[in-house]
Design an enzyme around this catalytic site. Sequence first.
Site, PDB file in Angstrom:
ATOM      1  N   GLU A   1     -14.298  -1.589  -1.454  1.00  0.00           N
ATOM      2  CA  GLU A   1     -14.518  -1.753  -0.013  1.00  0.00           C
ATOM      3  C   GLU A   1     -15.834  -1.116   0.426  1.00  0.00           C
ATOM      4  O   GLU A   1     -16.161   0.020   0.044  1.00  0.00           O
ATOM      5  CB  GLU A   1     -13.347  -1.115   0.779  1.00  0.00           C
ATOM      6  CG  GLU A   1     -13.553  -1.239   2.288  1.00  0.00           C
ATOM      7  CD  GLU A   1     -12.302  -1.027   3.125  1.00  0.00           C
ATOM      8  OE1 GLU A   1     -11.205  -0.831   2.552  1.00  0.00           O
ATOM      9  OE2 GLU A   1     -12.447  -1.058   4.369  1.00  0.00           O
TER      10      GLU A   1
ATOM     11  N   ASP B   1       0.828  -1.216   0.000  1.00  0.00           N
ATOM     12  CA  ASP B   1       0.000   0.000   0.000  1.00  0.00           C
ATOM     13  C   ASP B   1       0.854   1.254   0.000  1.00  0.00           C
ATOM     14  O   ASP B   1       1.858   1.331   0.723  1.00  0.00           O
ATOM     15  CB  ASP B   1      -0.823   0.036   1.300  1.00  0.00           C
ATOM     16  CG  ASP B   1      -2.309  -0.123   1.067  1.00  0.00           C
ATOM     17  OD1 ASP B   1      -2.773   0.131  -0.070  1.00  0.00           O
ATOM     18  OD2 ASP B   1      -3.000  -0.498   2.023  1.00  0.00           O
TER      19      ASP B   1
ATOM     20  N   LYS C   1      -0.537  -0.333  -4.169  1.00  0.00           N
ATOM     21  CA  LYS C   1      -1.975  -0.021  -4.161  1.00  0.00           C
ATOM     22  C   LYS C   1      -2.166   1.439  -3.780  1.00  0.00           C
ATOM     23  O   LYS C   1      -1.490   1.943  -2.884  1.00  0.00           O
ATOM     24  CB  LYS C   1      -2.730  -0.933  -3.184  1.00  0.00           C
ATOM     25  CG  LYS C   1      -4.226  -0.565  -3.075  1.00  0.00           C
ATOM     26  CD  LYS C   1      -5.073  -1.683  -2.487  1.00  0.00           C
ATOM     27  CE  LYS C   1      -5.015  -1.774  -0.985  1.00  0.00           C
ATOM     28  NZ  LYS C   1      -5.489  -0.572  -0.267  1.00  0.00           N
TER      29      LYS C   1
HETATM   30  O1  KIV Z   1      -4.816  -1.669   4.245  1.00  0.00           O
HETATM   31  C1  KIV Z   1      -5.475  -2.683   4.007  1.00  0.00           C
HETATM   32  O2  KIV Z   1      -5.394  -3.716   4.683  1.00  0.00           O
HETATM   33  C2  KIV Z   1      -6.415  -2.625   2.886  1.00  0.00           C
HETATM   34  C3  KIV Z   1      -7.362  -3.769   2.727  1.00  0.00           C
HETATM   35  C4  KIV Z   1      -8.391  -3.714   3.767  1.00  0.00           C
HETATM   36  C5  KIV Z   1      -7.938  -3.832   1.373  1.00  0.00           C
HETATM   37  O3  KIV Z   1      -6.411  -1.696   2.149  1.00  0.00           O
END
Ligand code: KIV
Length: 275
Positions: free
Chosen positions: A187, A88, A118
């Site tokens: 989500e 992320d 992401k």
């Molecule tokens: O940070 C995370 O764990 C997420 C998931 C919930 C998709 O973005």
Amino acid sequence: MSKQTRTTRKTVKDIAAAKGGTPLVMLTAYDAPTAALLDAHADILLVGDSVGMVVHGLPSTVGVTMEMMILHGQAVMRGAEQAFVVVDMPFGSYETNPDQAFLNAARIMKETGCQAVKIESGAYAAGQIAHLVERGIPVMGHVGLRPQAVNIDGGFRAKGRTEDERERVIAEARAADSAGAFCIVIEGVAEDLAAEITAEVSCPTIGIGASAACDGQVLVTQDMLGLFDWTPKFVRRYADLATEISKAAAAYAEDVRARRFPGSAEIYSLRKPAG
Ligand code: KIV
């Protein structure tokens, strides 16, 4: 050829090819031993910025830093051998402009060895996604409930419950898809909205609190393992690790206090001289 070069890890092509087929399995992971345990079962391991909340005890993901994501990303890459690993991008690391997004995404890719990043992709983020993809960085989008927007939303609230909001979530997903995202997390939306987006976009969708209408599912591993006494409605607990950990800690404490631990099998003794 080195072991790294010969990796049998899933690739972005494998993930994209899963559209409409057997649902993709994604779980979050933040450390090497857990990643090693999850690896055989997951198509994708997400080093989510949820690490801030479920590991570091932060109230939201807003306080998560690049350094945290890189450290946890490196650990997961050491533990996982076959799963596709996505890291992320933390709040504040990509929103300013495409150049900022590229510099930070490239740093994450170089320093962790992960295969994609992401981005919580409001419609504005299409420019960032296209810029990264054109420069060799696969991007997973994330629409609907975007946890990094918790302060604007006034809490973690399901999305798409009004006509306006519905249109906004569809626009976010369309924008991420046409900008080249290889996959989109949806989500906290109702089933019909998840189904509509999944039917419309060309890449696979992965739902969390978004019904089985998606091309795959993700859960935060700590939630799924039952580590917390509260979880969102959409979580199914597959274990009760909170109870197991408490029971184990209590048994250990009792043994230590009663001098039952360590026992004779758990101590070193002098080696007998040879001969
Ligand atoms: O940070 C995370 O764990 C997420 C998931 C919930 C998709 O973005």
